[in-house]
Design a protein around this motif. Structure first.
Motif, PDB file in Angstrom:
ATOM      1  N   SER A   2     -20.519   6.421   7.027  1.00 41.78           N
ATOM      2  CA  SER A   2     -19.963   5.596   5.960  1.00 41.78           C
ATOM      3  C   SER A   2     -20.813   5.765   4.719  1.00 41.78           C
ATOM      4  O   SER A   2     -22.007   6.073   4.804  1.00 41.78           O
ATOM      5  CB  SER A   2     -19.920   4.122   6.366  1.00 41.78           C
ATOM      6  N   GLY A   3     -20.206   5.565   3.562  1.00 39.08           N
ATOM      7  CA  GLY A   3     -20.926   5.710   2.307  1.00 39.08           C
ATOM      8  C   GLY A   3     -21.342   4.369   1.737  1.00 39.08           C
ATOM      9  O   GLY A   3     -21.260   3.336   2.392  1.00 39.08           O
ATOM     10  N   LEU A   4     -21.780   4.399   0.460  1.00 43.19           N
ATOM     11  CA  LEU A   4     -22.185   3.180  -0.216  1.00 43.19           C
ATOM     12  C   LEU A   4     -20.981   2.280  -0.454  1.00 43.19           C
ATOM     13  O   LEU A   4     -19.856   2.742  -0.586  1.00 43.19           O
ATOM     14  CB  LEU A   4     -22.834   3.513  -1.563  1.00 43.19           C
ATOM     15  N   GLY A   5     -21.232   0.974  -0.512  1.00 42.24           N
ATOM     16  CA  GLY A   5     -20.184   0.043  -0.911  1.00 42.24           C
ATOM     17  C   GLY A   5     -19.781  -0.961   0.140  1.00 42.24           C
ATOM     18  O   GLY A   5     -19.218  -2.001  -0.183  1.00 42.24           O
ATOM     19  N   GLY A   6     -20.044  -0.681   1.403  1.00 43.35           N
ATOM     20  CA  GLY A   6     -19.692  -1.628   2.456  1.00 43.35           C
ATOM     21  C   GLY A   6     -20.764  -2.683   2.647  1.00 43.35           C
ATOM     22  O   GLY A   6     -21.802  -2.673   1.990  1.00 43.35           O
ATOM     23  N   GLY A  58     -43.482  11.493  15.742  1.00 39.84           N
ATOM     24  CA  GLY A  58     -42.735  12.618  16.291  1.00 39.84           C
ATOM     25  C   GLY A  58     -41.256  12.531  16.019  1.00 39.84           C
ATOM     26  O   GLY A  58     -40.469  13.307  16.571  1.00 39.84           O
ATOM     27  N   ALA A  59     -40.842  11.595  15.157  1.00 40.36           N
ATOM     28  CA  ALA A  59     -39.426  11.341  14.911  1.00 40.36           C
ATOM     29  C   ALA A  59     -38.924  12.073  13.670  1.00 40.36           C
ATOM     30  O   ALA A  59     -39.663  12.259  12.693  1.00 40.36           O
ATOM     31  CB  ALA A  59     -39.177   9.851  14.760  1.00 40.36           C
ATOM     32  N   GLU A  60     -37.657  12.422  13.700  1.00 37.62           N
ATOM     33  CA  GLU A  60     -36.974  12.987  12.542  1.00 37.62           C
ATOM     34  C   GLU A  60     -36.349  11.844  11.737  1.00 37.62           C
ATOM     35  O   GLU A  60     -35.556  11.074  12.268  1.00 37.62           O
ATOM     36  CB  GLU A  60     -35.867  13.938  13.005  1.00 37.62           C
ATOM     37  N   PRO A  61     -36.660  11.710  10.446  1.00 34.52           N
ATOM     38  CA  PRO A  61     -35.999  10.687   9.639  1.00 34.52           C
ATOM     39  C   PRO A  61     -34.499  10.958   9.541  1.00 34.52           C
ATOM     40  O   PRO A  61     -34.091  12.091   9.272  1.00 34.52           O
ATOM     41  CB  PRO A  61     -36.668  10.817   8.269  1.00 34.52           C
ATOM     42  N   LEU A  62     -33.700   9.937   9.769  1.00 36.03           N
ATOM     43  CA  LEU A  62     -32.250  10.087   9.728  1.00 36.03           C
ATOM     44  C   LEU A  62     -31.634   9.423   8.504  1.00 36.03           C
ATOM     45  O   LEU A  62     -30.785  10.020   7.834  1.00 36.03           O
ATOM     46  CB  LEU A  62     -31.626   9.478  10.987  1.00 36.03           C
ATOM     47  N   PHE A  63     -32.021   8.192   8.238  1.00 35.10           N
ATOM     48  CA  PHE A  63     -31.453   7.526   7.070  1.00 35.10           C
ATOM     49  C   PHE A  63     -32.448   6.565   6.444  1.00 35.10           C
ATOM     50  O   PHE A  63     -33.448   6.181   7.059  1.00 35.10           O
ATOM     51  CB  PHE A  63     -30.128   6.835   7.385  1.00 35.10           C
ATOM     52  N   PHE A  64     -32.147   6.211   5.202  1.00 33.06           N
ATOM     53  CA  PHE A  64     -33.068   5.430   4.374  1.00 33.06           C
ATOM     54  C   PHE A  64     -32.283   4.357   3.631  1.00 33.06           C
ATOM     55  O   PHE A  64     -31.138   4.584   3.206  1.00 33.06           O
ATOM     56  CB  PHE A  64     -33.761   6.355   3.362  1.00 33.06           C
ATOM     57  N   LEU A  65     -32.892   3.187   3.471  1.00 36.11           N
ATOM     58  CA  LEU A  65     -32.333   2.118   2.660  1.00 36.11           C
ATOM     59  C   LEU A  65     -33.412   1.624   1.709  1.00 36.11           C
ATOM     60  O   LEU A  65     -34.605   1.608   2.060  1.00 36.11           O
ATOM     61  CB  LEU A  65     -31.834   0.956   3.518  1.00 36.11           C
ATOM     62  N   ASP A  66     -33.003   1.226   0.510  1.00 32.87           N
ATOM     63  CA  ASP A  66     -33.981   0.764  -0.477  1.00 32.87           C
ATOM     64  C   ASP A  66     -33.674  -0.655  -0.929  1.00 32.87           C
ATOM     65  O   ASP A  66     -32.533  -1.119  -0.839  1.00 32.87           O
ATOM     66  CB  ASP A  66     -33.990   1.697  -1.689  1.00 32.87           C
ATOM     67  N   LEU A 100     -29.559   8.711   2.221  1.00 32.69           N
ATOM     68  CA  LEU A 100     -29.614   7.408   1.571  1.00 32.69           C
ATOM     69  C   LEU A 100     -28.259   6.743   1.806  1.00 32.69           C
ATOM     70  O   LEU A 100     -27.272   7.110   1.169  1.00 32.69           O
ATOM     71  CB  LEU A 100     -29.898   7.570   0.077  1.00 32.69           C
ATOM     72  N   ILE A 101     -28.229   5.806   2.737  1.00 28.02           N
ATOM     73  CA  ILE A 101     -26.928   5.265   3.146  1.00 28.02           C
ATOM     74  C   ILE A 101     -26.705   3.815   2.729  1.00 28.02           C
ATOM     75  O   ILE A 101     -25.647   3.250   3.004  1.00 28.02           O
ATOM     76  CB  ILE A 101     -26.693   5.396   4.666  1.00 28.02           C
ATOM     77  N   GLY A 102     -27.668   3.212   2.067  1.00 30.17           N
ATOM     78  CA  GLY A 102     -27.474   1.835   1.641  1.00 30.17           C
ATOM     79  C   GLY A 102     -28.696   1.294   0.933  1.00 30.17           C
ATOM     80  O   GLY A 102     -29.715   1.969   0.806  1.00 30.17           O
ATOM     81  N   GLY A 103     -28.573   0.080   0.455  1.00 31.75           N
ATOM     82  CA  GLY A 103     -29.683  -0.562  -0.229  1.00 31.75           C
ATOM     83  C   GLY A 103     -29.253  -1.859  -0.874  1.00 31.75           C
ATOM     84  O   GLY A 103     -28.116  -2.314  -0.715  1.00 31.75           O
ATOM     85  N   GLU A 104     -30.166  -2.452  -1.605  1.00 33.79           N
ATOM     86  CA  GLU A 104     -29.909  -3.726  -2.274  1.00 33.79           C
ATOM     87  C   GLU A 104     -30.541  -3.700  -3.652  1.00 33.79           C
ATOM     88  O   GLU A 104     -31.718  -3.322  -3.803  1.00 33.79           O
ATOM     89  CB  GLU A 104     -30.488  -4.884  -1.462  1.00 33.79           C
ATOM     90  N   THR A 105     -29.755  -4.042  -4.655  1.00 38.48           N
ATOM     91  CA  THR A 105     -30.273  -4.228  -6.006  1.00 38.48           C
ATOM     92  C   THR A 105     -30.205  -5.715  -6.317  1.00 38.48           C
ATOM     93  O   THR A 105     -29.113  -6.297  -6.364  1.00 38.48           O
ATOM     94  CB  THR A 105     -29.437  -3.438  -7.030  1.00 38.48           C
ATOM     95  N   ALA A 106     -31.378  -6.324  -6.489  1.00 32.77           N
ATOM     96  CA  ALA A 106     -31.448  -7.770  -6.694  1.00 32.77           C
ATOM     97  C   ALA A 106     -31.875  -8.071  -8.127  1.00 32.77           C
ATOM     98  O   ALA A 106     -32.962  -7.683  -8.555  1.00 32.77           O
ATOM     99  CB  ALA A 106     -32.440  -8.394  -5.711  1.00 32.77           C
ATOM    100  N   GLU A 107     -30.992  -8.737  -8.871  1.00 34.13           N
ATOM    101  CA  GLU A 107     -31.309  -9.192 -10.225  1.00 34.13           C
ATOM    102  C   GLU A 107     -31.667 -10.665 -10.128  1.00 34.13           C
ATOM    103  O   GLU A 107     -30.831 -11.501  -9.779  1.00 34.13           O
ATOM    104  CB  GLU A 107     -30.107  -8.964 -11.139  1.00 34.13           C
ATOM    105  N   MET A 108     -32.941 -10.998 -10.430  1.00 30.48           N
ATOM    106  CA  MET A 108     -33.444 -12.362 -10.189  1.00 30.48           C
ATOM    107  C   MET A 108     -34.151 -12.885 -11.436  1.00 30.48           C
ATOM    108  O   MET A 108     -35.371 -12.752 -11.570  1.00 30.48           O
ATOM    109  CB  MET A 108     -34.379 -12.360  -8.981  1.00 30.48           C
ATOM    110  N   PRO A 109     -33.410 -13.461 -12.361  1.00 34.15           N
ATOM    111  CA  PRO A 109     -34.013 -14.011 -13.578  1.00 34.15           C
ATOM    112  C   PRO A 109     -35.084 -15.047 -13.255  1.00 34.15           C
ATOM    113  O   PRO A 109     -34.926 -15.868 -12.358  1.00 34.15           O
ATOM    114  CB  PRO A 109     -32.826 -14.661 -14.299  1.00 34.15           C
ATOM    115  N   GLY A 110     -36.186 -14.966 -13.974  1.00 36.92           N
ATOM    116  CA  GLY A 110     -37.265 -15.923 -13.775  1.00 36.92           C
ATOM    117  C   GLY A 110     -38.266 -15.531 -12.719  1.00 36.92           C
ATOM    118  O   GLY A 110     -39.324 -16.153 -12.603  1.00 36.92           O
TER     119      GLY A 110
END
Length: 348
Positions: A41-45, A101-109, A139-149
C-alpha cells in the motif's frame, strides 16, 4: 447548523490542513522511488501494509529500530541546510537494525513543527526518501504534526522507525571468538552523535556556522552537516558472503562503549589506533576543546562508523568485498579473552 459567533477556523489556531495535504502530494513521488518487493500500500491510508512473503521470506523474524538525529538538527535549522538530515535519520535507524543481521524493509518518519513550511518539510522528507533508496527500504508512511505553541518559529524535530527481517536462526552477533578480526569501515564525519559537545566547541572557538571551515573546504556549518554514512547494502553483502560474526554501529559512546555490546560476556578487544587516519574534524575538535584521547574515543566515532567482527580466515576476502562495495576498510584489531577495550598506538 449555526456558525459560531466568531467563525474561527483551525487554520486561525495555527494548523493548516491544506498545507499538510499539499505536502503529502509533493512527497508522493519521493516515496514512490523507495518502492521495493513487499510494499502492499502507498501513502494516504490509516496504516501501511507490507507482505513478507512477497519480499522473499519463508520463516521471518522481524527486527525494529527507532532513533532521531539529535541536536545536529540545531545546525540544520540555523543554517537552513535541511536536505541531509533525512539521510541522517534513516541511517541512525537502519545502521542499527542491520547489526542484528536484518535487512531493512520499510521506514516510517515523524516530523513535528510549530508551523508547517511546506518547502522545508518536503526537502527533509525527500532526504528521508533518499536514505531509504540507498539502504533498500521503502518509505511507506509517517506523520507530519503541526503543533502551534510547542516549537519556536522555524524549529522542528524528527524521529524515525525502521522494520526489517531475517530468516529465523540467522541473528547476529553469533560465533564471536578469540582471534576474530575487527574491520573498521570509515565514517563520513561526526555522523549524528555528540553534537551538544560539537556546538559547544564551535561556540568557544569563536566561529559561526557561516565561518570558513577550519579543517576543510567550505563553510563550517555545511561541513558539520555531512550526512551519516549508510552501511546497509555493503554489510549485508558481507554477511551473505559468510564469516561475519558481529557488527557494531559506532554511535553515542564511541568505539569504547559500542563494540563491547556485540562481544560475548568475558571477552574484549584490542584496537590499534595507528591503523587508520583520524579525520581532520575530530583533530580540530580535540585541539579546540583540549579533549583527552579517552574522551574522544567514548564520545565520537573518530573516523570508524561501523565495525565488522569476522573470522580471521575470512578477513582478507571480506576486506576486498567491502572495498569493492565502496567502503574504506582498515584492519583495526582483534577479539581477546580479556574484557574491555585495550587501545594501542596513538589517536591524537
Amino acid at each position: 447548523m449555526t456558525a459560531g459567533k466568531n467563525g474561527m477556523t483551525y487554520a486561525e489556531a495555527g494548523v493548516d490542513i491544506d498545507a499538510g495535504n499539499a505536502l503529502v502530494d509533493r512527497i508522493k513521488p519521493a516515496a514512490k522511488r523507495t518502492n521495493r518487493p513487499g510494499v502492499a500500500s502507498g501513502l494516504g491510508g490509516f496504516g501501511a501494509l507490507f507482505d513478507l512473503k512477497a519480499a522473499g521470506y519463508q520463516d521471518p523474524v522481524l527486527v525494529a529500530a527507532t532513533d532521531g538525529v539529535g541536536t545536529k538538527l540545531r545546525i540544520a535549522i540555523d543554517t537552513g541546510l535541511v536536505d541531509g538530515v533525512g539521510i541522517d535519520l534513516v541511517a541512525m535507524c537502519v545502521n542499527d537494525l542491520v547489526c542484528q543481521g536484518a535487512e531493512p524493509l520499510f521506514f516510517l518518519d515523524y516530523f513535528a513543527t510549530g508551523k508547517l513550511e511546506t518547502d522545508t518539510a518536503a526537502r527533509i522528507i525527500e532526504g528521508i526518501a533518499e536514505g531509504c533508496v540507498q539502504s533498500g527500504c521503502a518509505l511507506i508512511g509517517g506523520e507530519t504534526a503541526e503543533m502551534p505553541g510547542m516549537y519556536p518559529a522555524g524549529d522542528f524535530d524528527l524521529a524515525g522507525f525502521a522494520v526489517g527481517a531475517m530468516e529465523r536462526g540467522t541473528a547476529l552477533p553469533e560465533g564471536v571468538a578469540e582471534g576474530d578480526v575487527l574491520l573498521g569501515l570509515a565514517s563520513n564525519g561526526v555522523h549524528s552523535n555528540g553534537y551538544s559537545l560539537v556546538r559547544k566547541l564551535v561556540e568557544i572557538s569563536g566561529n559561526t556556522w557561516e565561518s570558513d571551515c577550519p579543517f576543510g573546504p567550505g563553510k563550517l556549518g555545511e561541513a558539520l552537516l555531512a550526512p551519516t554514512r549508510l552501511y546497509v547494502t555493503q554489510v549485508l553483502s558481507a554477511i551473505r558472503a559468510g564469516g561475519v560474526h558481529a557488527l557494531a554501529h559506532i554511535t553515542g559512546g564511541g568505539l569504547t562503549e559500542n563494540l563491547p555490546r556485540v562481544l560475548p560476556e568475558g571477552m574484549g578487544a584490542t584496537i590499534d589506533l595507528d591503523t587508520w587516519d583520524l579525520p581532520p574534524v575530530f583533530r580540530w575538535m580535540a585541539e579546540t576543546g583540549g579533549i583527552a584521547e579517552g574522551e574522544m574515543l567514548k564520545t565520537f566515532n573518530c573516523g570508524i562508523g561501523m565495525i565488522v567482527v569476522c573470522a580471521a580466515d575470512r578477513a582478507e576476502a571480506l576486506t576486498e568485498l567491502l572495498r569493492a562495495e565502496g567502503e574504506t576498510v582498515a584492519r583495526i584489531g582483534t577479539v581477546t579473552p580479556t574484557p574491555g577495550i585495550a587501545y594501542t598506538g596513538k589517536l591524537l
